[in-house]
Design a protein around this motif. Structure first.
Motif, PDB file in Angstrom:
ATOM      1  N   PRO A 117       0.811  -1.214   0.000  1.00 27.12           N
ATOM      2  CA  PRO A 117       0.000   0.000   0.000  1.00 27.12           C
ATOM      3  C   PRO A 117       0.852   1.277   0.000  1.00 27.12           C
ATOM      4  CG  PRO A 117      -0.228  -1.216   2.080  1.00 27.12           C
ATOM      5  CD  PRO A 117       0.811  -1.905   1.285  1.00 27.12           C
ATOM      6  N   ARG A 118       0.193   2.372  -0.359  1.00 25.29           N
ATOM      7  CA  ARG A 118       0.810   3.706  -0.383  1.00 25.29           C
ATOM      8  C   ARG A 118      -0.322   4.725  -0.183  1.00 25.29           C
ATOM      9  NH1 ARG A 118       0.235   1.671  -5.350  1.00 25.29           N
ATOM     10  NH2 ARG A 118      -1.269   2.768  -6.670  1.00 25.29           N
ATOM     11  N   GLY A 119       0.065   5.966   0.085  1.00 22.82           N
ATOM     12  CA  GLY A 119      -0.927   7.045   0.125  1.00 22.82           C
ATOM     13  C   GLY A 119      -1.904   6.969   1.292  1.00 22.82           C
ATOM     14  N   PHE A 120      -3.077   7.555   1.068  1.00 22.82           N
ATOM     15  CA  PHE A 120      -4.066   7.765   2.127  1.00 22.82           C
ATOM     16  C   PHE A 120      -4.310   6.532   2.992  1.00 22.82           C
ATOM     17  CE2 PHE A 120      -6.819  11.462   0.256  1.00 22.82           C
ATOM     18  CZ  PHE A 120      -5.768  12.336   0.484  1.00 22.82           C
ATOM     19  N   CYS A 121      -4.349   6.756   4.296  1.00 29.72           N
ATOM     20  CA  CYS A 121      -4.767   5.724   5.251  1.00 29.72           C
ATOM     21  C   CYS A 121      -6.194   6.047   5.690  1.00 29.72           C
ATOM     22  CB  CYS A 121      -3.827   5.718   6.459  1.00 29.72           C
ATOM     23  SG  CYS A 121      -3.851   7.291   7.367  1.00 29.72           S
ATOM     24  N   VAL A 174       6.390  10.480  -2.270  1.00 21.56           N
ATOM     25  CA  VAL A 174       5.499  11.637  -2.426  1.00 21.56           C
ATOM     26  C   VAL A 174       4.934  11.982  -1.053  1.00 21.56           C
ATOM     27  CG1 VAL A 174       3.469  12.558  -3.589  1.00 21.56           C
ATOM     28  CG2 VAL A 174       4.924  10.882  -4.767  1.00 21.56           C
ATOM     29  N   GLY A 175       5.214  13.196  -0.595  1.00 18.56           N
ATOM     30  CA  GLY A 175       4.735  13.600   0.731  1.00 18.56           C
ATOM     31  C   GLY A 175       5.270  14.962   1.097  1.00 18.56           C
ATOM     32  N   ALA A 176       4.771  15.496   2.202  1.00 22.77           N
ATOM     33  CA  ALA A 176       5.159  16.838   2.642  1.00 22.77           C
ATOM     34  C   ALA A 176       6.339  16.779   3.605  1.00 22.77           C
ATOM     35  CB  ALA A 176       3.969  17.513   3.328  1.00 22.77           C
ATOM     36  N   PRO A 177       7.171  17.831   3.618  1.00 19.92           N
ATOM     37  CA  PRO A 177       8.331  17.834   4.515  1.00 19.92           C
ATOM     38  C   PRO A 177       7.947  17.826   5.994  1.00 19.92           C
ATOM     39  CG  PRO A 177       8.154  19.924   3.304  1.00 19.92           C
ATOM     40  CD  PRO A 177       7.168  18.992   2.708  1.00 19.92           C
ATOM     41  N   ASN A 178       6.714  18.266   6.327  1.00 18.62           N
ATOM     42  CA  ASN A 178       6.282  18.229   7.737  1.00 18.62           C
ATOM     43  C   ASN A 178       5.481  16.976   8.062  1.00 18.62           C
ATOM     44  OD1 ASN A 178       4.075  19.079   6.204  1.00 18.62           O
ATOM     45  ND2 ASN A 178       3.267  20.415   7.796  1.00 18.62           N
ATOM     46  N   LEU A 204      12.334  12.926  -0.981  1.00 18.10           N
ATOM     47  CA  LEU A 204      10.956  13.314  -0.656  1.00 18.10           C
ATOM     48  C   LEU A 204      10.538  14.431  -1.603  1.00 18.10           C
ATOM     49  CD1 LEU A 204       8.577  13.020   1.448  1.00 18.10           C
ATOM     50  CD2 LEU A 204       9.637  14.916   2.672  1.00 18.10           C
ATOM     51  N   VAL A 205       9.418  14.258  -2.293  1.00 25.07           N
ATOM     52  CA  VAL A 205       8.909  15.310  -3.194  1.00 25.07           C
ATOM     53  C   VAL A 205       7.437  15.579  -2.883  1.00 25.07           C
ATOM     54  CG1 VAL A 205      10.525  14.825  -5.084  1.00 25.07           C
ATOM     55  CG2 VAL A 205       8.334  13.637  -5.033  1.00 25.07           C
ATOM     56  N   GLN A 206       7.075  16.858  -2.861  1.00 27.18           N
ATOM     57  CA  GLN A 206       5.661  17.191  -2.670  1.00 27.18           C
ATOM     58  C   GLN A 206       4.890  17.038  -3.977  1.00 27.18           C
ATOM     59  OE1 GLN A 206       4.479  20.232   0.341  1.00 27.18           O
ATOM     60  NE2 GLN A 206       6.451  21.137  -0.180  1.00 27.18           N
ATOM     61  N   ARG A 207       5.543  17.448  -5.063  1.00 27.56           N
ATOM     62  CA  ARG A 207       4.949  17.372  -6.397  1.00 27.56           C
ATOM     63  C   ARG A 207       6.022  16.940  -7.393  1.00 27.56           C
ATOM     64  NH1 ARG A 207       0.126  20.597  -6.783  1.00 27.56           N
ATOM     65  NH2 ARG A 207      -0.118  19.477  -8.734  1.00 27.56           N
ATOM     66  N   ALA A 208       5.594  16.568  -8.598  1.00 26.28           N
ATOM     67  CA  ALA A 208       6.539  16.135  -9.631  1.00 26.28           C
ATOM     68  C   ALA A 208       7.558  17.224  -9.969  1.00 26.28           C
ATOM     69  CB  ALA A 208       5.764  15.729 -10.882  1.00 26.28           C
ATOM     70  N   THR A 209       7.159  18.489  -9.794  1.00 26.08           N
ATOM     71  CA  THR A 209       8.065  19.609 -10.110  1.00 26.08           C
ATOM     72  C   THR A 209       9.303  19.633  -9.221  1.00 26.08           C
ATOM     73  OG1 THR A 209       6.663  20.976  -8.680  1.00 26.08           O
ATOM     74  CG2 THR A 209       6.281  21.146 -11.055  1.00 26.08           C
ATOM     75  N   GLU A 210       9.279  18.906  -8.101  1.00 26.04           N
ATOM     76  CA  GLU A 210      10.415  18.917  -7.173  1.00 26.04           C
ATOM     77  C   GLU A 210      11.428  17.799  -7.455  1.00 26.04           C
ATOM     78  OE1 GLU A 210       9.127  18.907  -3.106  1.00 26.04           O
ATOM     79  OE2 GLU A 210       7.990  20.771  -3.308  1.00 26.04           O
ATOM     80  N   ALA A 235       4.066   6.804  -1.506  1.00 31.85           N
ATOM     81  CA  ALA A 235       3.488   8.049  -0.995  1.00 31.85           C
ATOM     82  C   ALA A 235       3.167   7.882   0.478  1.00 31.85           C
ATOM     83  CB  ALA A 235       2.220   8.410  -1.770  1.00 31.85           C
ATOM     84  N   GLY A 236       3.396   8.950   1.232  1.00 31.86           N
ATOM     85  CA  GLY A 236       3.052   8.956   2.651  1.00 31.86           C
ATOM     86  C   GLY A 236       1.543   8.883   2.846  1.00 31.86           C
ATOM     87  N   ALA A 237       1.127   8.628   4.085  1.00 29.81           N
ATOM     88  CA  ALA A 237      -0.283   8.372   4.382  1.00 29.81           C
ATOM     89  C   ALA A 237      -1.191   9.588   4.200  1.00 29.81           C
ATOM     90  CB  ALA A 237      -0.416   7.834   5.803  1.00 29.81           C
ATOM     91  N   SER A 238      -0.603  10.775   4.045  1.00 28.04           N
ATOM     92  CA  SER A 238      -1.437  11.964   3.832  1.00 28.04           C
ATOM     93  C   SER A 238      -1.319  12.509   2.406  1.00 28.04           C
ATOM     94  CB  SER A 238      -1.077  13.050   4.851  1.00 28.04           C
ATOM     95  OG  SER A 238       0.320  13.208   4.955  1.00 28.04           O
ATOM     96  N   ALA A 239      -0.715  11.731   1.512  1.00 29.85           N
ATOM     97  CA  ALA A 239      -0.544  12.173   0.116  1.00 29.85           C
ATOM     98  C   ALA A 239      -1.567  11.499  -0.793  1.00 29.85           C
ATOM     99  CB  ALA A 239       0.867  11.855  -0.368  1.00 29.85           C
TER     100      ALA A 239
END
Length: 316
Positions: A13-17, A223-227, A248-254, A270-274
């Protein structure tokens, strides 16, 4: 010009929990029930894309309750809040909805139960993280001691070595936490732990999936936020498990394309909040530069679902 081939190992799994899903749904249902603006104390989940989307729908994000008017609903984030926050909201007769993840609430209940039994609590967590602040804020000052590293355990000054229990932040690295727990148990043999691991199923599952792809992939994008604590742990887990480069990237642009020059395989998670849309964006960006072949690596399947609070279920 032909594109170089690239195998993308997509973690599952990846992304939203379930806790993140529930928290976002709470904000959306609150806007539906009470209209805009609905205030949210702290980011509902640690992801700018999600927060910006909810802002566009009418949510107003604040850091403290005193920034909220008395006559509008306020939602507490998925990370949990100290007891003083709902107490203040109640004293101001505010409408408030608690979006604390049920797995975080479980840790709060554990800490309170230990306290009622006369135990002092040691919390394994990150100083300043909202979840740590929320959990420590369930009990009077001095009743919860924070440790972040194995080294912190050696310097811990406790009230009574025979009357201790420990809890953990739910989004930590499973392996790093095991080392800290071992250090606590070595120094305080009588310390009591949770009946079941505090680190949540989603954190554990996402870390296991990263370990499974880290040995195959030459690089890894998380994929996830620095915080976002759980997203940052995924980068660390990937590097520790043998992946030569993890970013770690927030968006593809990073994406740092120079760091990916010459690779033939890459892991993506992706982290659980991405949200999944950001994973799709990253894969699309890879496909612009490479002839991409996606291979999903599934290490667990998830079917957990948490109900929203009754006050919002009545709306449905």
């Amino acid at each position: 010009m032909t594109k170089p081939p690239l195998t993308v190992y997509l973690a599952a799994p990846r992304g939203f929990c379930a806790g993140v899903d529930r928290a976002i749904k709470i904000v959306e249902l609150a806007l539906e029930k009470w209209g805009a603006p609905v205030f949210v104390r702290h980011e509902i989940v640690h992801n700018k894309f999600v927060v910006d989307d909810l802002k566009n729908k009418g949510a107003v994000f604040v850091e403290e309750l005193d920034e909220c008017p008395d006559d509008r609903p306020v939602i507490f984030s998925a990370h949990g809040v100290p007891k003083s926050v709902p107490a203040e909201a109640a004293s101001r007769e505010m409408i408030y909805v608690d979006a604390t993840c049920p797995l975080v609430s479980k840790v709060h209940i554990e800490a309170e139960r230990h306290h009622e039994n006369g135990l002092q609590i040691v919390m394994i967590g990150h100083d300043g993280h909202p979840e740590t602040i929320g959990t420590m804020g369930q009990l009077p000052e001095g009743e919860v001691l924070l440790v972040e590293t194995v080294e912190d355990v050696a310097g811990l000054a406790v009230r009574d070595e025979a009357q201790l229990a420990f809890v953990t932040q739910t989004t930590l690295s499973v392996d790093d936490t095991a080392d800290i727990v071992a250090a606590l148990q070595a120094r305080f043999p009588a310390i009591r732990g949770p009946h079941k691991e505090d680190i949540c199923y989603a954190t554990t599952n996402r870390q296991e999936a990263v370990k499974a792809i880290a040995t195959k992939a030459e690089a890894m994008l998380v994929v996830g936020a620095p915080n976002s604590s759980n997203s940052r742990r995924l980068v660390e887990v990937g590097a520790k498990a043998g992946c030569a480069y993890a970013q770690l990237v927030q968006r593809a642009t990073e994406i740092d394309w120079r760091a990916l020059e010459g690779i033939g395989s890459i892991g993506v998670t992706a982290g659980a909040s991405a949200p999944e849309v950001l994973v799709d964006e990253v894969i699309a960006a890879l496909a612009e530069r490479y002839e991409v072949r996606v291979e999903e690596v599934e290490t667990a399947s998830e079917s957990v679902h948490f109900k929203v609070p009754r006050v919002l279920r009545e709306l449905a």
